[in-house]
Structure formats: C-alpha cells, structure tokens
Design a protein around this motif. Structure first.
Motif, PDB file in Angstrom:
ATOM      1  N   TYR A   1      14.256 -10.531 101.548  1.00 45.01           N
ATOM      2  CA  TYR A   1      13.940  -9.756 102.660  1.00 45.01           C
ATOM      3  C   TYR A   1      13.001  -8.297 101.867  1.00 45.01           C
TER       4      TYR A   1
ATOM      5  N   SER B   1      14.843  -6.476 114.996  1.00 42.54           N
ATOM      6  CA  SER B   1      15.660  -7.000 113.646  1.00 42.54           C
ATOM      7  C   SER B   1      16.392  -8.009 114.197  1.00 42.54           C
TER       8      SER B   1
ATOM      9  N   VAL C   1      18.399  -6.015 109.363  1.00 40.66           N
ATOM     10  CA  VAL C   1      16.658  -5.448 108.667  1.00 40.66           C
ATOM     11  C   VAL C   1      15.412  -5.449 109.343  1.00 40.66           C
TER      12      VAL C   1
ATOM     13  N   ARG D   1      10.269  -6.295 106.872  1.00 37.10           N
ATOM     14  CA  ARG D   1      10.948  -6.353 105.902  1.00 37.10           C
ATOM     15  C   ARG D   1      11.105  -8.072 105.243  1.00 37.10           C
ATOM     16  N   VAL D   2      10.512  -8.958 105.952  1.00 35.24           N
ATOM     17  CA  VAL D   2      10.891  -9.919 105.918  1.00 35.24           C
ATOM     18  C   VAL D   2       9.798 -10.506 105.049  1.00 35.24           C
ATOM     19  N   ARG D   3      10.096 -10.933 103.890  1.00 39.00           N
ATOM     20  CA  ARG D   3       8.679 -11.389 102.547  1.00 39.00           C
ATOM     21  C   ARG D   3       8.567 -12.697 102.670  1.00 39.00           C
TER      22      ARG D   3
END
Length: 84
Positions: A26, A51, A64, A68-70
């Motif tokens: 993330y 989240s 999180v 935002r997790v990539r």
C-alpha cells in the motif's frame, strides 16, 4: 481487474487460494513509498467497505483505505497491481 476488496476476501476465505504466502503493498503518504505487509497482519472488519487495519511492528493498528493498495504478491509473484 478484480476489485481489491474481492481479492482480499478471496485470500481470506478461499481455503486453496489462501494457503499461499501473500504480501499487500500500500502507498504510505507520509513515507511516500509502497509499504509491503504480510496478509496475516491485516484485519478485515465485517461490513467495512472502505478500509482495513494493519498491525505495525510496534503493535499499533493503522487504518489503510482500500484505494491506497497498489499491489498484491502471491508466493513472490505480482498478481494484482493498481498504477497511479
């Protein structure tokens, strides 16, 4: 591309797929870098659609947002990625 929530729930609930070693990457806005954490350090709350919580090295929970997790790694192989 599968939504990240669906992938995380598959890891959590699919007994065959979920047996692998997973890392979730993330984006940390403070450090401005991708932070990779083991899936086992993630807490997915029932009914939470925005989240999840992680437990950092000091034992402190951090929220999180899913957006935002990539990246998601399975047994060292990148299986999911969201580019900026």
């Amino acid at each position: 591309m599968i939504p990240i929530q669906d992938l995380l729930h598959r890891i959590q609930w699919d007994p065959v797929f979920g047996k692998a070693d997973f890392l979730i990457g993330y984006h940390d806005r403070v450090a401005d870098q991708i932070i990779r954490v083991p899936f086992r350090s993630i807490q997915l709350a029932r009914g939470e659609h925005f989240s999840f919580d992680i437990i950092d090295e000091e034992g402190t929970p951090r929220m999180v947002p899913f957006h935002r997790v990539r990246e998601v790694w399975r047994n060292g192989e990148l299986i999911w990625e969201r580019r900026l």
